[in-house]
Design an enzyme around this catalytic site. Sequence first.
Site, PDB file in Angstrom:
ATOM      1  N   ARG A 282      38.743  38.181  36.573  1.00  0.00           N
ATOM      2  CA  ARG A 282      37.392  37.798  36.171  1.00  0.00           C
ATOM      3  C   ARG A 282      36.590  37.385  37.402  1.00  0.00           C
ATOM      4  NH1 ARG A 282      37.316  33.347  34.239  1.00  0.00           N
ATOM      5  NH2 ARG A 282      39.516  32.778  33.999  1.00  0.00           N
TER       6      ARG A 282
ATOM      7  N   SER B 186      48.286  39.929  37.310  1.00  0.00           N
ATOM      8  CA  SER B 186      48.649  41.141  36.569  1.00  0.00           C
ATOM      9  C   SER B 186      48.891  40.790  35.103  1.00  0.00           C
ATOM     10  CB  SER B 186      49.872  41.797  37.191  1.00  0.00           C
ATOM     11  OG  SER B 186      50.960  40.896  37.250  1.00  0.00           O
ATOM     12  N   ARG B 187      48.718  41.776  34.236  1.00  0.00           N
ATOM     13  CA  ARG B 187      48.662  41.484  32.800  1.00  0.00           C
ATOM     14  C   ARG B 187      49.465  42.471  31.962  1.00  0.00           C
ATOM     15  NH1 ARG B 187      45.391  36.846  31.200  1.00  0.00           N
ATOM     16  NH2 ARG B 187      44.425  36.203  33.151  1.00  0.00           N
TER      17      ARG B 187
ATOM     18  N   ASP C  10      45.438  32.449  22.794  1.00  0.00           N
ATOM     19  CA  ASP C  10      44.351  32.286  23.765  1.00  0.00           C
ATOM     20  C   ASP C  10      43.058  31.733  23.200  1.00  0.00           C
ATOM     21  OD1 ASP C  10      43.430  32.566  26.477  1.00  0.00           O
ATOM     22  OD2 ASP C  10      42.268  34.311  25.859  1.00  0.00           O
TER      23      ASP C  10
ATOM     24  N   CYS D 199      48.514  28.519  32.440  1.00  0.00           N
ATOM     25  CA  CYS D 199      49.151  27.195  32.418  1.00  0.00           C
ATOM     26  C   CYS D 199      50.141  27.057  31.261  1.00  0.00           C
ATOM     27  CB  CYS D 199      48.088  26.106  32.329  1.00  0.00           C
ATOM     28  SG  CYS D 199      47.234  25.777  33.873  1.00  0.00           S
ATOM     29  N   GLY D 200      50.664  28.181  30.793  1.00  0.00           N
ATOM     30  CA  GLY D 200      51.719  28.119  29.792  1.00  0.00           C
ATOM     31  C   GLY D 200      51.272  28.212  28.354  1.00  0.00           C
TER      32      GLY D 200
ATOM     33  N   SER E 201      43.798  29.036  31.907  1.00  0.00           N
ATOM     34  CA  SER E 201      44.555  30.277  32.015  1.00  0.00           C
ATOM     35  C   SER E 201      45.751  30.083  32.930  1.00  0.00           C
ATOM     36  CB  SER E 201      43.663  31.389  32.561  1.00  0.00           C
ATOM     37  OG  SER E 201      42.615  31.679  31.667  1.00  0.00           O
TER      38      SER E 201
ATOM     39  N   TYR F  94      38.023  45.857  34.717  1.00  0.00           N
ATOM     40  CA  TYR F  94      39.188  45.001  34.522  1.00  0.00           C
ATOM     41  C   TYR F  94      39.002  43.952  33.430  1.00  0.00           C
ATOM     42  CZ  TYR F  94      42.827  41.623  35.159  1.00  0.00           C
ATOM     43  OH  TYR F  94      43.873  40.784  34.906  1.00  0.00           O
TER      44      TYR F  94
ATOM     45  N   HIS G 145      38.869  27.922  23.691  1.00  0.00           N
ATOM     46  CA  HIS G 145      39.920  28.533  24.497  1.00  0.00           C
ATOM     47  C   HIS G 145      41.247  27.863  24.129  1.00  0.00           C
ATOM     48  CE1 HIS G 145      41.400  29.574  28.837  1.00  0.00           C
ATOM     49  NE2 HIS G 145      41.681  30.534  27.990  1.00  0.00           N
TER      50      HIS G 145
ATOM     51  N   LYS H  72      36.536  37.126  26.468  1.00  0.00           N
ATOM     52  CA  LYS H  72      35.856  35.908  26.913  1.00  0.00           C
ATOM     53  C   LYS H  72      34.347  35.973  26.656  1.00  0.00           C
ATOM     54  CE  LYS H  72      39.800  34.556  28.743  1.00  0.00           C
ATOM     55  NZ  LYS H  72      40.701  33.631  28.060  1.00  0.00           N
TER      56      LYS H  72
END
Length: 678
Positions: A138, A457-458, A363, A340-341, A338, A287, A316, A296
Amino acid sequence: MRYTHVSPVCNALIRVYSRVYQNKTFLRNFSGVNTYNLTLKNGSSQLWQNSTISYSTAAKETQTRVINGDLNRLQPKVKKYIEEKISVCEPDAVYICDGSDAENEQLLRLLEREGQIKRLSKYENCWLARTDPKDVARVESKTFITTKDRRETIPNTKNGVKGQLGNWMSPEEMNQALNSRFPGCMRGRTMYVIPFSMGPVGSPLSKIGVQLTDSPYVVASMRIMTRMGASVLKALGDQEFVKCLHSVGQPLPMQTPPVNNWPCNPEKTIIAHIPENNEIASFGSGYGGNSLLGKKCFALRLGSILAKREKWFAEHMLILGITNPKGEKKYIAAAFPSACGKTNLAMMNPTLPGYKIECVGDDIAWMKFDSDGVLRAINPENGFFGVAPGTSDKTNPNAMKTIVKNTIFTNVAETSEGGVYWEGLEHEIEGKNVKIKSWLNEDWTPGCGKPAAHPNSRFCAPAGQCPIIDPAWEDPKGVPISAIIFGGRRPQGVPLVYESFSWSHGVFVGAAMRSEATAAAEHKAKVIMHDPFAMRPFFGYNFGHYLSHWLSFEQTEGLKLPKIFHVNWFRKGSDGKFLWPGFGENSRVLDWIFRRVNGENCATVTPIGLIPKEGSLNLEGLSENVNLKELFTLPTDFWKKECEEIENYFDEQVGEDLPEAIRNELISLKKRISAQQN
């Protein structure tokens, strides 16, 4: 002036429409099948807010080549929106997506032929994309919200202080920025029309959008992340929809060859939100959150604005269901920055015997109080767009089971056996003669000094494939929320868990959240950043007004307000190691929260909130010793400094828009900490 209608009308329109005329009105009559009236107003800012196109069409309509679907069968307002953007973007063809399996297979094959994705033979229908290294995350610095009044979007900061709670751009500047980018941007490409629903189709908590894009990669990803296709158009009816326009910003033929066959235009990237029009426009990036506009952009930035207007929440937050050994079930929403688990918590395998965790979403949560005063939540998404590095059978076995089919991986490494690799999967290659290509498509070996996968990466996978997906995850009524959790990466000072004293104190806790920065944004890690409500990059309007919106529900009669908690899995001891094992052991914290929601007297008062009474945190069977004293110590000097940081942040970033109730909560916290010292 007359034009012979021998090519798609949009081509002729754009040639006329993109010229700059000053304070004049022009009428262009196109001879042939259709007659178009084109009115330009107010100088050079005509393409977006200050322009109108009206036209009459005959039965035999040939505005542009439609290669799938029928423009004439769309709702009039959808058709009008598409035709307006055709005239601006000038695609070679239009494809109206139906969301079918056959369509998806066709798109994936197209992307494979173009070299934009590669089939991963080790798994079922899984694909790998490598992006241009300039298009990997982002881009918050290029993400804007446009309103007539700047203060609608962001608070006034102190002189010389850069605002951190969103970027504003005036309508005039935005018009200029969009007009310099979008005209002709889809030449040589196909415009895909994606009707999509955020939330279960037909749910009263759901919203509908229509995204136009020239990227088949975006179409394939949006099919995973949203409910998409013909059923959405049927459900739309006469209701309003969010208009989403996206282009990679590279008309064909491209002036320079794409890197990794990934078209993008990073130098001219912009992500624009225009709340007045319920419109999003994204240019230059292919992306993730920059291009999957339901995520988002819609679900949080515009969603938060819609939520304020209609008195609900767009947050969020993950949503999970937890069932105790007695069979009693509760739902919890939790906000973490984002990476953070969040996904790990949402899909956790609990270590406490008899407990079960089920995932509703990892999310985003849309939440609204029902007629009985119960806060109901849906996951507006249909898939997981999770951070790959760090995900493993140890940290998140359910995610690993979810992503072995029908998944698009982006910027991960590839193994010679047709699989994927990233940091955290070292055990997958130990003792094996496996060769690895990094996300840069270079030979990679452990210890070479370069990451195998990009830190951001996702994986993009359907939520319905998760082995612990909650049975009610698509319930149109939503699930009832009993507790809200805030949290972040805090290596020092912040205890494992504490409960707020009240709703307003809980809102303060959310407003005061701080965490180490993550790779999902343009910041270096290990820097402690303010990230209120884990929404810092996603507020659609003035943060002070957002806090007032949250506080307003405490004054509404008949509401069953959830309890609010804060957790921190990441506190470190004097040896620099984590004090809490985390992952499945976090179920022990959820157990305590569960019991607090049930009214159990298992908490003790501290200056910052309620923490577990001694012996009330269930540690039975814990595999390692935990220093609870250090884990729950509240160093006075640390918390005095924390209050100073929070106060400075509020003063500099929120100023006079900070609600008095939040300022009073800070004053009360400072008094309690001082009293503890004395």
